[in-house]
Design a protein around this motif. Structure first.
Motif, mmCIF file in Angstrom:
data_model
loop_
_atom_site.group_PDB
_atom_site.id
_atom_site.type_symbol
_atom_site.label_atom_id
_atom_site.label_comp_id
_atom_site.label_asym_id
_atom_site.label_seq_id
_atom_site.Cartn_x
_atom_site.Cartn_y
_atom_site.Cartn_z
ATOM 1 N N PHE A 396 0.861 -1.171 0.000
ATOM 2 C CA PHE A 396 0.000 0.000 0.000
ATOM 3 C C PHE A 396 0.906 1.233 0.000
ATOM 4 N N THR A 397 0.682 2.126 -0.936
ATOM 5 C CA THR A 397 1.541 3.299 -1.119
ATOM 6 C C THR A 397 0.705 4.561 -0.955
ATOM 7 N N PHE A 398 1.240 5.532 -0.212
ATOM 8 C CA PHE A 398 0.459 6.725 0.136
ATOM 9 C C PHE A 398 1.422 7.834 0.560
ATOM 10 N N GLU A 399 0.897 9.022 0.701
ATOM 11 C CA GLU A 399 1.691 10.144 1.192
ATOM 12 C C GLU A 399 1.776 10.079 2.716
ATOM 13 N N SER A 400 2.967 10.350 3.247
ATOM 14 C CA SER A 400 3.134 10.343 4.694
ATOM 15 C C SER A 400 2.167 11.315 5.344
ATOM 16 N N PRO A 401 1.445 10.886 6.378
ATOM 17 C CA PRO A 401 0.525 11.802 7.058
ATOM 18 C C PRO A 401 1.238 12.875 7.870
ATOM 19 N N GLU A 402 2.535 12.676 8.144
ATOM 20 C CA GLU A 402 3.279 13.637 8.956
ATOM 21 C C GLU A 402 4.322 14.420 8.174
ATOM 22 N N ASN A 403 4.679 13.942 6.989
ATOM 23 C CA ASN A 403 5.671 14.616 6.157
ATOM 24 C C ASN A 403 5.149 14.709 4.729
ATOM 25 N N PRO A 404 4.315 15.702 4.449
ATOM 26 C CA PRO A 404 3.749 15.827 3.102
ATOM 27 C C PRO A 404 4.843 15.856 2.034
ATOM 28 N N GLY A 405 4.588 15.111 0.956
ATOM 29 C CA GLY A 405 5.564 15.023 -0.117
ATOM 30 C C GLY A 405 6.451 13.812 -0.035
#
Length: 461
Positions: A396-405
């Motif tokens: 599962f691949t996604f944007e970090s919820p704490e480090n956008p980008g």
């Protein structure tokens, strides 16, 4: 993945035409390698393979007491090798880690009789994979220990005490932010904790940097689960000892060397066609039940230059932690765990830490009752394929919820595998930032998703 029976030599067939041969020199607790790790291909031109730990609680889900007790076992191994004091409980822990039995009894024994230290040491855990492991080693001692972990975050209005590089990694820069100037500027031995040493170059980099920062440092120890350094790499350690007039100890559970045969052919990954479902999403503001002095009002800037104003938690160790502070927060964990556990709606639950934020959710998970499993999001880009013998079969691949980008991943969560999931977020600046992760988790068909928020979002959010 095909693994030979435990012996002094094993050959791991990772993919077609890609193998790793392992030769074992030392295995003091006789732990079968297949109980410690699986192997996978890494999507990284600098290093093509990865030891996927089965006891670390990072890429694969484990019972949360397993990584905590692994830290204790490493602490005991360190005490025996460096200080010459053997702890008879070490083999008992090693056996329990294999059988996965009597874990709660052993953890209670360690909590009641932690490991004594005659001299003070400073423990440093490596981000991101070993932040919890380093903290678990630290927590196992009863006195004379302090803890800090490296970070890849860029914290505003603070100057890093030291900065060094991890050349083979997908995210190379490490920083150490010690709030107390005396934290590293003393004569204490430095104990570096990592999950694995392949060449040992990262440890040499930080030792050199620490010596420049504080020339009075004389003794360094490196503690890891696995040590694969060649004779040439070991000679580099001896040369650095001579050059800097220091002593370097290296402690591990497994010592050997590896030979890489072939190059992985990585076909284009096919995202699993699993339809998302409607799930119950619950936000749990755990910060409302925590002591106010546990929040540190620092902001950060993410890699895409997004400002993140939410405070940090002091108890992570990112800014330095004393034994007194660690004990104080550990005593609060039981109440926090019981509060979160009240939201459980089934008998099998997954607790997820995020990035470097591993130890606190792991510690809380260990006290949430039976049927709890733990793993963490990671930056590590591991190749995924559904081949039946391969170790990483879902991704599962996604944007970090704490480090956008920053791209993050979760591995090997099967459809409907859990009744509910608890995602622990240290710093949530806006609820939009967790949308990407939630959308991916909807594909797991886990009916209940709980977002455990540890610090309050910044006032301008």
């Amino acid at each position: 993945m095909k693994v030979a029976a435990f012996s002094e030599q094993e050959i791991h067939h990772i993919l077609d035409n890609f193998q790793v041969q392992i030769n074992i020199h030392s295995n003091p607790y006789n732990i079968p390698l297949h109980q410690l790790f699986q192997m996978a291909a890494r999507i990284n031109t600098k290093r093509s393979f990865l030891f996927v730990s089965k006891i670390l609680g990072k890429h694969l889900a484990v019972k949360p007491l397993i990584p905590l007790l692994t830290g204790t076992l490493l602490a005991m191994r360190y005490k025996e090798i460096v200080h010459g004091e053997k702890d008879e409980r070490a083999q008992v822990i090693a056996t329990a880690l294999q059988s996965k039995q009597n874990l709660y009894q052993l953890q209670a024994l360690i909590e009641n009789e932690p490991i004594p230290l005659a001299v003070p040491i400073t423990i440093i855990g490596f981000a991101e994979t070993a932040t919890a492991l380093g903290h678990a080693v630290f927590h196992s001692f009863n006195n004379n220990a302090s803890y800090i972990h490296t970070t890849r975050e860029n914290i505003q209005n603070l100057s890093s005490s030291i900065h060094f590089e991890e050349e083979h990694s997908h995210a190379t820069s490490h920083r150490v932010y010690a709030l107390d100037d005396t934290f590293l500027k003393n004569n204490q031995e430095i104990v570096l904790v990592d999950d694995e040493i392949t060449t040992g170059k990262t440890a040499l980099n930080i030792i050199r940097t620490l010596k420049e920062y504080n020339p009075t440092k004389k003794v360094f120890s490196i503690v890891s689960i696995l040590d694969w350094r060649t004779a040439e790499h070991r000679e580099q350690y001896r040369q650095l000892e001579k050059e800097l007039n220091i002593t370097i100890h290296v402690i591990s559970l497994i010592e050997g060397n590896i030979t890489i045969n072939g190059t992985p052919t990585l076909a284009r990954e096919q995202k699993e066609t699993i339809s998302s479902t409607q799930q119950e999403i619950t936000f749990i503001p755990l910060y409302e039940h925590m002591e106010k002095d546990n929040f540190l009002p620092f902001s950060s800037t993410s890699e895409n230059q997004t400002k993140h104003p939410s405070p940090y938690l002091k108890s992570t160790g990112r800014f330095g932690l004393t034994k007194e502070e660690d004990i104080l927060f550990s005593n609060q964990c039981c109440d926090l765990a019981q509060y979160v556990a009240n939201y459980r709606k089934g008998t099998k639950s997954l607790v997820i830490g995020t990035g470097e934020f591993m130890y606190i959710p792991m510690k809380i998970a260990s006290e949430m009752g039976n049927g709890i499993y733990y793993q963490s999001t990671t930056r590590s880009p591991i190749y995924q394929t559904e081949h039946e013998t391969y170790s990483i079969r879902s991704k599962f691949t996604f944007e970090s919820p704490e480090n956008p980008g920053v791209t993050n991943h979760l591995y090997n969560i099967e459809s409907s595998q859990y009744d509910d999931v608890f995602i622990f977020i240290e710093r949530l600046s806006t609820y939009d930032h967790i949308h990407s992760l939630i959308e991916e988790l909807k594909r797991t068909h886990i009916p209940h998703i709980n977002i455990v928020v540890m610090t309050k979002a910044g006032e301008d959010q």
